[in-house]
Design a protein around this motif. Structure first.
Motif, PDB file in Angstrom:
ATOM      1  N   GLU A   1       5.078 -30.263 -12.216  1.00  0.00           N
ATOM      2  CA  GLU A   1       6.020 -31.357 -12.276  1.00  0.00           C
ATOM      3  C   GLU A   1       7.341 -31.680 -11.314  1.00  0.00           C
ATOM      4  OE1 GLU A   1       7.978 -31.658 -16.547  1.00  0.00           O
ATOM      5  OE2 GLU A   1       6.761 -30.315 -17.499  1.00  0.00           O
ATOM      6  N   LYS A   2       6.669 -33.276 -11.438  1.00  0.00           N
ATOM      7  CA  LYS A   2       8.283 -33.745 -10.732  1.00  0.00           C
ATOM      8  C   LYS A   2       8.701 -33.939 -10.983  1.00  0.00           C
ATOM      9  CE  LYS A   2       7.992 -38.984  -8.452  1.00  0.00           C
ATOM     10  NZ  LYS A   2       7.401 -40.028  -8.186  1.00  0.00           N
ATOM     11  N   GLY A   3      10.233 -34.252 -10.196  1.00  0.00           N
ATOM     12  CA  GLY A   3      10.939 -34.019 -10.134  1.00  0.00           C
ATOM     13  C   GLY A   3      11.479 -32.481 -10.260  1.00  0.00           C
ATOM     14  N   PHE A   4      10.882 -31.202 -10.317  1.00  0.00           N
ATOM     15  CA  PHE A   4      10.807 -29.765 -10.291  1.00  0.00           C
ATOM     16  C   PHE A   4      10.848 -29.183  -8.788  1.00  0.00           C
ATOM     17  CE2 PHE A   4      10.964 -30.982 -14.706  1.00  0.00           C
ATOM     18  CZ  PHE A   4      12.045 -30.316 -15.338  1.00  0.00           C
ATOM     19  N   THR A   5      11.270 -28.745  -8.723  1.00  0.00           N
ATOM     20  CA  THR A   5      10.863 -27.642  -7.094  1.00  0.00           C
ATOM     21  C   THR A   5      10.377 -26.217  -7.830  1.00  0.00           C
ATOM     22  OG1 THR A   5      11.781 -28.570  -5.842  1.00  0.00           O
ATOM     23  CG2 THR A   5      11.367 -26.624  -5.007  1.00  0.00           C
ATOM     24  N   THR A   6       9.609 -25.054  -7.556  1.00  0.00           N
ATOM     25  CA  THR A   6       9.551 -24.191  -7.952  1.00  0.00           C
ATOM     26  C   THR A   6       9.264 -22.685  -6.439  1.00  0.00           C
ATOM     27  OG1 THR A   6       7.245 -23.911  -9.008  1.00  0.00           O
ATOM     28  CG2 THR A   6       8.671 -24.495 -10.857  1.00  0.00           C
ATOM     29  N   ILE A   7       9.801 -21.603  -7.105  1.00  0.00           N
ATOM     30  CA  ILE A   7       9.301 -20.906  -5.788  1.00  0.00           C
ATOM     31  C   ILE A   7       9.187 -19.975  -6.619  1.00  0.00           C
ATOM     32  CG2 ILE A   7      10.990 -19.653  -3.401  1.00  0.00           C
ATOM     33  CD1 ILE A   7      12.933 -22.445  -3.967  1.00  0.00           C
ATOM     34  N   ARG A   8       8.085 -18.689  -5.457  1.00  0.00           N
ATOM     35  CA  ARG A   8       7.788 -17.780  -5.831  1.00  0.00           C
ATOM     36  C   ARG A   8       8.359 -16.516  -4.577  1.00  0.00           C
ATOM     37  NH1 ARG A   8       3.662 -19.179 -10.151  1.00  0.00           N
ATOM     38  NH2 ARG A   8       4.646 -18.785 -11.871  1.00  0.00           N
TER      39      ARG A   8
END
Length: 142
Positions: free
Chosen positions: A33-40
């Motif tokens: 989704e645009k507007g989110f940053t995810t990190i694993r």
């Protein structure tokens, strides 16, 4: 974004072990989704960064678009349902909450940290065998 990166780097020494639930699904959904940053970060990656205290996984979701804040906060509420609130700070629009889940031995194996200022929000999930609350809160300078 600088605040998010700084927060992640300061928390790394106190991070955690994986078990399966809806949090990973939430990271998967927001990753596209645009507007989110995810990190694993996997155990191997964490160890390569000098974190070697039994950590298996870290997941982060950062919201950078205020138009999604209400939905994101509702998702955070559902993900943290059943976790114990160990710290809560509310100051105007600024919110910081730390949740934990312990095993039979009393050792914390999951810690979730949520911060929001009404426009941006960060959700961090730490998984491990024995997370130290004192160490985690000192790392993020509360």
């Amino acid at each position: 974004m600088k605040r998010l990166i700084l927060l992640i780097l300061t928390i790394l020494p106190s991070i955690a072990m994986a078990y399966d639930d809806g949090f990973t699904d939430l990271v998967d959904r927001y990753s596209s989704e645009k507007g989110f940053t995810t990190i694993r970060l996997s155990k191997d990656m964490l160890q390569s960064m000098g974190v070697s205290n039994g950590i298996n996984q870290m997941e982060v979701i950062a919201l950078e678009d205020a138009k999604h804040i209400e939905r994101f906060q509702a998702d955070v509420k559902s993900i943290t349902n059943g976790l114990k609130v160990v710290m809560s700070v509310n100051s105007g629009d600024e919110i910081v909450k730390i949740f934990s889940k312990s095993g039979d031995s009393g050792a914390i194996y999951e810690m979730v940290i949520f911060t929001s200022d009404g426009n941006e929000a960060v959700l961090i999930r730490l998984l491990g065998d024995n997370i130290q609350l004192k160490e985690a809160t000192q790392m993020i300078n509360f």
